[in-house]
Design an enzyme around this catalytic site. Structure first.
Site, mmCIF file in Angstrom:
data_model
loop_
_atom_site.group_PDB
_atom_site.id
_atom_site.type_symbol
_atom_site.label_atom_id
_atom_site.label_comp_id
_atom_site.label_asym_id
_atom_site.label_seq_id
_atom_site.Cartn_x
_atom_site.Cartn_y
_atom_site.Cartn_z
ATOM 1 N N ARG A 131 0.839 -1.197 0.000
ATOM 2 C CA ARG A 131 0.000 0.000 0.000
ATOM 3 C C ARG A 131 0.872 1.245 0.000
ATOM 4 O O ARG A 131 1.736 1.412 0.841
ATOM 5 C CB ARG A 131 -0.898 0.000 1.240
ATOM 6 C CG ARG A 131 -1.641 1.294 1.506
ATOM 7 C CD ARG A 131 -2.853 1.433 0.614
ATOM 8 N NE ARG A 131 -3.512 2.723 0.833
ATOM 9 C CZ ARG A 131 -4.482 2.927 1.713
ATOM 10 N NH1 ARG A 131 -4.915 1.933 2.464
ATOM 11 N NH2 ARG A 131 -5.034 4.109 1.843
ATOM 12 N N ARG A 136 -6.030 1.399 -4.540
ATOM 13 C CA ARG A 136 -5.169 0.855 -3.488
ATOM 14 C C ARG A 136 -5.100 -0.666 -3.538
ATOM 15 O O ARG A 136 -6.076 -1.325 -3.882
ATOM 16 C CB ARG A 136 -5.598 1.345 -2.105
ATOM 17 C CG ARG A 136 -6.973 1.018 -1.632
ATOM 18 C CD ARG A 136 -8.074 2.030 -1.916
ATOM 19 N NE ARG A 136 -7.770 3.443 -1.878
ATOM 20 C CZ ARG A 136 -7.848 4.207 -0.788
ATOM 21 N NH1 ARG A 136 -8.181 3.701 0.366
ATOM 22 N NH2 ARG A 136 -7.601 5.489 -0.867
HETATM 23 N N1 ROI Z 1 -15.020 2.305 -3.413
HETATM 24 C C1 ROI Z 1 -15.352 1.021 -3.281
HETATM 25 N N2 ROI Z 1 -16.313 0.501 -4.062
HETATM 26 N N3 ROI Z 1 -14.760 0.219 -2.350
HETATM 27 C C2 ROI Z 1 -13.798 0.696 -1.532
HETATM 28 O O1 ROI Z 1 -13.267 -0.064 -0.699
HETATM 29 C C3 ROI Z 1 -13.425 2.047 -1.643
HETATM 30 N N4 ROI Z 1 -12.475 2.584 -0.836
HETATM 31 C C4 ROI Z 1 -12.127 3.855 -0.918
HETATM 32 C C5 ROI Z 1 -12.754 4.791 -1.902
HETATM 33 C C6 ROI Z 1 -11.662 5.377 -2.786
HETATM 34 C C7 ROI Z 1 -13.478 5.894 -1.143
HETATM 35 N N5 ROI Z 1 -13.729 4.139 -2.748
HETATM 36 C C8 ROI Z 1 -14.061 2.843 -2.619
HETATM 37 O O2 ROI Z 1 -11.224 4.332 -0.075
#
Ligand code: ROI
Length: 167
Positions: free
Chosen positions: A86, A95
């Site tokens: 990460r 990420r």
């Molecule tokens: N969107 C989805 N679908 N799942 C996530 O885990 C996730 N995590 C994030 C952001 C970028 C807000 N969008 C996400 O940190």
């Protein structure tokens, strides 16, 4: 160390074989000091929340029993994220592994480092649905029963991975 409590962690990945990242992370959560993995939710594919120009996510939720206080638990989560390569880049960007402390016992925490319940969890189907799969009777401190939020959340963009109805 204090008496073990329930804690819930949200897992998310959209880089470098996301389903593999999430499955490996479940196993690593079970190796945290004084901590045991009680249940691992099914995996879901979800459309990105935030910037749309990134791959879809794999999301899941882990139920832990932990004797660690919130801060050492957060340290352990961040070290697992780091081991998965990460890199903290673009805000709300892609990420390899995101581990969010969603709930810790029945506590509300608001420090510079940590806000629990996780501030957006009650509005995100990719958190609520897998949490409901493993712990439907959960209460979100300050927010009310999980069930209430389940009935309000928009599930478009979320699908089981692998899809149900095939074997
Ligand atoms: N969107 C989805 N679908 N799942 C996530 O885990 C996730 N995590 C994030 C952001 C970028 C807000 N969008 C996400 O940190």
């Amino acid at each position: 160390m204090s008496a073990p409590v329930d804690a819930f962690v949200g897992l998310g990945s959209n880089l470098d074989d996301p389903a593999r990242q999430v499955r490996a992370a479940f196993a690593e959560l079970d190796t945290i000091d004084a901590t045991r993995l009680v249940a691992a939710s099914p995996l879901y594919r979800s459309a990105p929340v935030g910037p749309a120009d990134q791959p879809e996510y794999v999301n899941a939720v882990a139920w832990l029993h932990t004797g660690l206080e919130p801060d050492p638990l957060l340290d352990a989560l961040q070290s697992i994220e780091t081991r998965h390569g990460r890199v903290r880049g673009q805000h709300w960007g892609p990420r390899t592994l995101d581990l969010d402390l969603l709930l810790y016992a029945d506590r509300r925490i608001d420090t510079r480092r940590l806000v629990v319940p996780h501030p957006q969890m009650h509005q995100r189907a990719f958190v609520l649905v897998p949490l409901h799969d493993i712990a439907p009777d959960t209460f979100l401190p300050g927010l009310g029963p999980l069930e209430t939020w389940m009935n309000r959340v928009d599930r478009a963009g979320l699908r089981a991975d692998p899809p149900a109805g095939r074997d």
